[in-house]
Design a protein around this motif. Sequence first.
Motif: not given
Length: 287
Positions: A58-71
Amino acid sequence: MDRIWELDFYSRPVVDENNKKIWELLICDRQLQFQFSKTCSGAEANARWLQAALGEALGEWQQQFGLAADTQPDRVRFFRRAMSAIITRGGTAAGLGMLASRRTFALCHWLRERHAHVYPSLANYQAELAEAPQLLPPAPEPLPPALMGDRWQVTALPWQELATAHEWQLPFGDIPPLPFLQLAPDTIIPGVIIYSQRALPLAGWLSGLEPAYLSLESEPQPLLILDSGASDRWVLARLRTEALRGEITAFMEACKASRGLHFIAVQEKPQQEQLQGFWLLQHLSVV
């Protein structure tokens, strides 16, 4: 962006220094733009390990796509029946919505590539471990009478038309992008249209099933089967005549030429252009 994940957690045909099978978690989105893999020993292959690994993914996915931490992903599909309990527990503990489904087209494509090119290149690869045990399919169930179509029709569309199908206005359906297939625009994709005066409720019911693919069952009687969810099977039509059996046999042959791709659509009447439901399907052999 696509917010549906596809997941597999299972042993692979690779062993560690103690000759024990290595387990691997694979997660991807439906376009294979996001790919996450992590391995563990058989002793670690439990819901607690999976929960922690899902947090990493989840953390890698959020970082790769510039998503908020609660996404979070909208849902996480998994096909492996034998691992259903562990995957569901681990995913739920990680706060994710898990869904047993064979609509894991991108994941199965990735898995086939790994079995063909990645695992055989590893030092401790053991080919005899490649085949996963196959669970017997359950007997197909009849459709509820209120949801049976009035009639059905075999049809076909070129891939170039389906490539823009995500723009169609559909009450129900699912048309994954599948860019990794690289099909020629004029590839013919076979399909089945179900006509029904109750087209909208029928499409809504199908949507909840997670339709995976159509298949032909020959014994003890010829049946057109809809495979859905992780293992559900439904009788769409009884092929009582030679003409019907020939039509579906030709349909299945056409599916081979389209790399297993086909579709099912729901429509009230042939004269109407509006579809109440449309699902792109693919028959896949899973390892």
